[in-house]
Design an enzyme around this catalytic site. Structure first.
Site, PDB file in Angstrom:
ATOM      1  N   LYS A 163       0.790  -1.172   0.015  1.00  0.00           N
ATOM      2  CA  LYS A 163      -0.033   0.008   0.172  1.00  0.00           C
ATOM      3  C   LYS A 163       0.894   1.246   0.129  1.00  0.00           C
ATOM      4  O   LYS A 163       0.520   2.323  -0.539  1.00  0.00           O
ATOM      5  CB  LYS A 163      -0.798   0.078   1.208  1.00  0.00           C
ATOM      6  CG  LYS A 163      -1.834  -1.213   1.419  1.00  0.00           C
ATOM      7  CD  LYS A 163      -2.801  -1.221   0.372  1.00  0.00           C
ATOM      8  CE  LYS A 163      -3.933  -2.302   0.889  1.00  0.00           C
ATOM      9  NZ  LYS A 163      -3.678  -3.769   0.670  1.00  0.00           N
TER      10      LYS A 163
HETATM   11  C1  LIG Z   1      -3.960  -4.984  -0.015  1.00  0.00           C
HETATM   12  C2  LIG Z   1      -3.476  -6.036   0.076  1.00  0.00           C
HETATM   13  C3  LIG Z   1      -3.502  -7.111  -0.827  1.00  0.00           C
HETATM   14  C4  LIG Z   1      -4.581  -6.957  -1.851  1.00  0.00           C
HETATM   15  O1  LIG Z   1      -4.533  -6.053  -2.794  1.00  0.00           O
HETATM   16  P1  LIG Z   1      -5.924  -5.430  -3.540  1.00  0.00           P
HETATM   17  O2  LIG Z   1      -5.316  -4.263  -4.349  1.00  0.00           O
HETATM   18  O3  LIG Z   1      -6.834  -5.187  -2.642  1.00  0.00           O
HETATM   19  O4  LIG Z   1      -6.305  -6.507  -4.498  1.00  0.00           O
HETATM   20  C5  LIG Z   1      -2.693  -8.100  -0.908  1.00  0.00           C
HETATM   21  N1  LIG Z   1      -1.734  -8.238  -0.062  1.00  0.00           N
HETATM   22  C6  LIG Z   1      -1.385  -7.484   0.950  1.00  0.00           C
HETATM   23  C7  LIG Z   1      -0.388  -7.591   1.965  1.00  0.00           C
HETATM   24  C8  LIG Z   1      -2.253  -6.341   0.911  1.00  0.00           C
HETATM   25  O5  LIG Z   1      -1.864  -5.302   1.818  1.00  0.00           O
END
Ligand SMILES: *Cc1c(COP(=O)(O)O)cnc(C)c1O
Length: 493
Positions: free
Chosen positions: A109
């Site tokens: 993120k």
């Molecule tokens: C948010 C997240 C995901 C999923 O990503 P999306 O964009 O919601 O599909 C997968 N792994 C981790 C560690 C995340 O923080």
């Protein structure tokens, strides 16, 4: 470049798309067209640094943002990472890990949320907005912390984060509840992530809430992955991974590659699709789910059906039944039919399912396929890779690994290079990773970190260790029906 809502209506500028987050009719903003990157442009990007590549990609969409300023913002955002923001690690011939967790909160993120404050503040300036901005976030774990960290002490912006009370890992909870900064607030919500996300979406969609906030000199904006300001920076690392493979001599320029992406809200993998639509030589995108495998079923059958059991797993950021960003893909494969997209989203709300046409499913299958990992099979994949090559991954990436291994097993003759997107630092989930690689259980997260370090010799991020001694600032648990009251209380101070 103009933007349109997946549910119809007028056009918006990039600044408007980012500041509003969600269109007024509940739709998601998408670019009017996909900007092309020519092979000359791609070649020119070979020599660029990560921030330069990011600015080049994002600048194609956000044409009203000053290019030199955007580049400076990208440089500042990715300076917060330790070393290369998106390094590739070679596991085997033609198999690579794209590590997106070297940022401030140790999860992918950060790739977008370190830059979003700039995109948003600049967007508000472009639009002449004078009110303070309130960022409202529903998080399945990692977005919340990354948003808090990205926006803490930002001028004229407040951040409020809601997370499902029992739906995040202990480390994720600690990261959020100890957050510093005078402009932040964190609260737990009774229920799962979908309850939390639905309640927050209702606030965004409510004219009454907007009017109440206006009286308090406040406008709402979102840092959730439905915001185009999250999507744009994510497109950049698909380009960067490709370019690194070319400059590292692993592939020829123009050669097609695959990605496997651990998926929850469909934001990360959708960015890969956008990269492909811009001209990046991406062949297939493998969508990896955990036990909450609604996307696997959808990609196989064309029926999206959330009338099913919800599982709490060791990959909490993928414990999602309503993958919001899928709406953007539906919009594309329906031939950009906004009325039909709106109708399907309404069906999902009332009937808990919808079905796409055979032609649409075929179109999706040209690029996407889906698989999932159970709790046991993701652990097996994590253990297997650790045993074979000594590489440690987190449980979300473990799901992707399982899905990629299944693909290899079924397509033995296929030599297309595979990039597996690695989304969190293993130390964010120390007990589960320790169990996967050694079979040992420990009760305490920090003991887990210590043991995991002993087993893997991987460096421990200082920011995670420091959490042990930080005071907890936020401990409230609230009712999903009463979130707006919490918001008002925070704004009034
Ligand atoms: C948010 C997240 C995901 C999923 O990503 P999306 O964009 O919601 O599909 C997968 N792994 C981790 C560690 C995340 O923080």
């Amino acid at each position: 470049m103009k933007f349109v809502s997946t549910r119809g209506g007028g056009k918006a500028s990039g600044a408007q798309a980012i500041v509003e987050g969600l269109a007024a009719n509940g739709g998601l903003y998408v670019p009017e067209t996909f900007p092309a990157v020519s092979s000359e442009e791609l070649s020119a990007m070979l020599e660029m640094s990560y921030p330069e590549r990011a600015a080049a990609v994002i600048g194609k969409y956000l044409t009203e943002y000053d290019r030199a300023e955007l580049l400076r913002a990208c440089e500042a955002a990715y300076a917060k990472f330790e070393g290369d923001p998106a390094p590739l690690v070679r596991l085997d011939d033609g198999v690579y890990m794209l590590e997106l967790w070297h940022g401030p909160t140790c999860a992918f993120k950060d790739m977008a949320l370190t830059l979003l404050p700039y995109l948003l503040r600049k967007g508000a300036d472009i639009l002449g907005i004078k009110e303070q901005i309130l960022i409202l976030v529903a998080t399945s774990g990692d977005t919340g912390k990354a948003a808090l960290e990205g926006f803490k002490d930002a001028d004229g912006i407040k951040v409020m984060v809601f997370y499902p009370n029992d739906g995040v890992s202990k480390m994720q909870k600690l990261q959020m509840c100890t957050q510093e900064g005078d402009n932040v607030c964190v609260a737990a919500v009774r229920g799962n992530f979908d309850d939390c996300q639905t309640a927050v979406k209702e606030i965004f969609a409510s004219a009454e809430c907007a009017a109440e906030l206006k009286k308090l000199n406040t406008v709402l904006s979102s840092a959730n992955s439905i915001n185009f300001g999250r999507l744009a920076p994510q497109i950049a690392y698909y380009f960067s991974a490709y370019l690194d493979l070319v400059s590292g001599g692993q592939i020829e320029m123009g050669q097609e590659i695959d990605f496997t992406v651990p998926t929850g809200n469909f934001g990360n993998i959708l960015a890969g699709y956008y990269a492909k639509r811009m001209g990046l030589p991406v062949r297939r995108l493998h969508c990896a789910s955990n036990l909450n495998n609604v996307l696997t079923d959808f990609l196989n059958t064309g029926v999206y059906d959330i009338h099913r059991e919800f599982y709490k797993t060791t990959s909490p950021s993928m414990d999602i039944l309503i993958s919001s960003n899928l709406e953007r893909l539906l919009f594309e494969v329906s031939g950009r039919n906004a009325a039909l997209t709106a109708q399907r989203m309404a069906e999902l709300k009332t009937n808990l399912k919808y079905k796409i046409t055979a032609a649409e499913l075929e179109e999706i299958k040209k690029t996407f396929d889906g698989g999932f990992a159970s709790e046991e099979t993701s652990v097996e994949a994590m253990y297997g890779v650790f045993e074979d090559v000594g590489y440690t991954m987190d449980p979300h990436t473990g799901c992707a690994m399982k899905v990629a291994l299944d693909w290899f097993e079924k397509n033995k003759k296929d030599k297309t290079p595979m990039v597996i997107v690695s989304t969190a630092n293993p130390y964010k989930f120390p007990q589960d990773v320790l169990y996967a690689v050694t079979g040992n259980d420990v009760k305490d997260s920090f003991k887990g970190i210590k043991r995991l370090h002993a087993a893997t010799a991987m460096a421990v991020p200082k920011r995670l260790l420091a959490l042990r001694d930080k005071p907890v600032r936020f401990s409230k648990v609230c009712d999903p029906k009463k979130l707006f009251a919490e918001v008002l209380e925070f704004i009034k101070g």
